[in-house]
Design an enzyme around this catalytic site. Structure first.
Site, PDB file in Angstrom:
ATOM      1  N   ASP A  33       0.745  -1.037   0.104  1.00  0.00           N
ATOM      2  CA  ASP A  33       0.129   0.144   0.036  1.00  0.00           C
ATOM      3  C   ASP A  33       0.790   1.258  -0.294  1.00  0.00           C
ATOM      4  O   ASP A  33       1.913   1.346   0.570  1.00  0.00           O
ATOM      5  CB  ASP A  33      -0.932  -0.087   1.132  1.00  0.00           C
ATOM      6  CG  ASP A  33      -2.176   1.013   1.037  1.00  0.00           C
ATOM      7  OD1 ASP A  33      -3.296   0.440   1.055  1.00  0.00           O
ATOM      8  OD2 ASP A  33      -1.854   2.161   1.204  1.00  0.00           O
ATOM      9  N   ASN A  91     -12.893  -3.428   2.500  1.00  0.00           N
ATOM     10  CA  ASN A  91     -13.931  -2.640   2.336  1.00  0.00           C
ATOM     11  C   ASN A  91     -14.778  -2.661   1.063  1.00  0.00           C
ATOM     12  O   ASN A  91     -14.249  -2.715  -0.119  1.00  0.00           O
ATOM     13  CB  ASN A  91     -13.378  -1.175   2.225  1.00  0.00           C
ATOM     14  CG  ASN A  91     -12.593  -0.628   3.543  1.00  0.00           C
ATOM     15  OD1 ASN A  91     -13.263  -1.050   4.547  1.00  0.00           O
ATOM     16  ND2 ASN A  91     -11.332  -0.034   3.611  1.00  0.00           N
ATOM     17  N   GLU A  99     -12.394   3.163  -1.107  1.00  0.00           N
ATOM     18  CA  GLU A  99     -11.941   4.567  -1.880  1.00  0.00           C
ATOM     19  C   GLU A  99     -11.784   3.934  -3.581  1.00  0.00           C
ATOM     20  O   GLU A  99     -12.006   4.695  -4.488  1.00  0.00           O
ATOM     21  CB  GLU A  99     -10.725   5.033  -1.497  1.00  0.00           C
ATOM     22  CG  GLU A  99     -11.002   5.866  -0.374  1.00  0.00           C
ATOM     23  CD  GLU A  99      -9.698   6.382   0.649  1.00  0.00           C
ATOM     24  OE1 GLU A  99      -8.756   6.172  -0.092  1.00  0.00           O
ATOM     25  OE2 GLU A  99      -9.961   7.033   1.545  1.00  0.00           O
ATOM     26  N   HIS A 104     -10.315  -5.420  -3.507  1.00  0.00           N
ATOM     27  CA  HIS A 104      -8.889  -5.639  -3.013  1.00  0.00           C
ATOM     28  C   HIS A 104      -9.182  -5.878  -1.429  1.00  0.00           C
ATOM     29  O   HIS A 104     -10.165  -5.498  -0.930  1.00  0.00           O
ATOM     30  CB  HIS A 104      -7.976  -4.336  -3.107  1.00  0.00           C
ATOM     31  CG  HIS A 104      -8.652  -3.173  -2.555  1.00  0.00           C
ATOM     32  ND1 HIS A 104      -9.461  -2.284  -3.062  1.00  0.00           N
ATOM     33  CD2 HIS A 104      -8.531  -2.587  -1.339  1.00  0.00           C
ATOM     34  CE1 HIS A 104      -9.747  -1.548  -2.482  1.00  0.00           C
ATOM     35  NE2 HIS A 104      -9.553  -1.388  -1.563  1.00  0.00           N
ATOM     36  N   HIS A 106      -6.990  -5.820   2.246  1.00  0.00           N
ATOM     37  CA  HIS A 106      -5.642  -5.086   2.746  1.00  0.00           C
ATOM     38  C   HIS A 106      -5.412  -6.308   3.760  1.00  0.00           C
ATOM     39  O   HIS A 106      -5.905  -6.910   4.378  1.00  0.00           O
ATOM     40  CB  HIS A 106      -6.068  -3.971   3.637  1.00  0.00           C
ATOM     41  CG  HIS A 106      -6.781  -2.725   3.089  1.00  0.00           C
ATOM     42  ND1 HIS A 106      -5.971  -1.716   2.923  1.00  0.00           N
ATOM     43  CD2 HIS A 106      -7.866  -2.683   2.424  1.00  0.00           C
ATOM     44  CE1 HIS A 106      -6.794  -0.748   2.195  1.00  0.00           C
ATOM     45  NE2 HIS A 106      -8.029  -1.446   1.919  1.00  0.00           N
TER      46      HIS A 106
END
Ligand code: AMP
Length: 121
Positions: A33, A91, A99, A104, A106
């Site tokens: 990231d 998310n 966002e 994806h 994390h």
């Protein structure tokens, strides 16, 4: 659920912008990231055009879903956090504060991660 191919991860997949690659196979790409929120903070993305977790689970093939799950474990091993433990977050959709509209997860670790969720006041 319409996929927007101008999102930043689509650009990374097309090689239009660079990433700090950790792992890649036929179905999956993983990279660090750009704004790490823990000592280890990687992102794992499918190569297919899926918007979010819901979209991926409903539309991706078994091969893509299998590869993705295995890739998360491979990345954790490569980061050296498979034994110490880590948090996987995805998310998905507006309420989650997603966002980037390309699915994806994390992977966060390398340190104690504290409580799972802090809701806004
Ligand atoms: P989310 O809020 O779950 O959609 O998370 C998007 C993540 O993508 C954030 O943690 C960003 O720091 C990360 N990110 C955005 N642009 C890049 C990039 N070019 N390379 C790596 N990570 C990125």
């Amino acid at each position: 659920m319409a996929y927007d191919s101008n999102n930043i991860f689509a650009k990374i997949l097309r090689g239009e912008i660079p990433c700090d690659k950790i792992y890649e196979d036929e179905h999956v790409l993983a990279f660090n990231d750009i704004r790490p929120q823990a000592k280890a903070h990687a992102l794992v993305i499918p190569k297919g055009p899926y918007v979010c977790s819901q979209d991926f689970a409903e539309k991706a093939s078994d091969a893509e879903i299998g590869a993705f799950t295995r890739a998360v474990a491979k990345v954790a091993k490569q980061l050296g956090i498979a034994e110490s433990g880590y948090r996987v977050i995805s998310n998905s959709g507006p309420n989650s504060h997603q966002e980037v509209p390309h699915y994806h997860v994390h992977i966060l670790g390398g340190q104690p991660m504290g409580k799972m969720v802090h809701l806004p006041e």
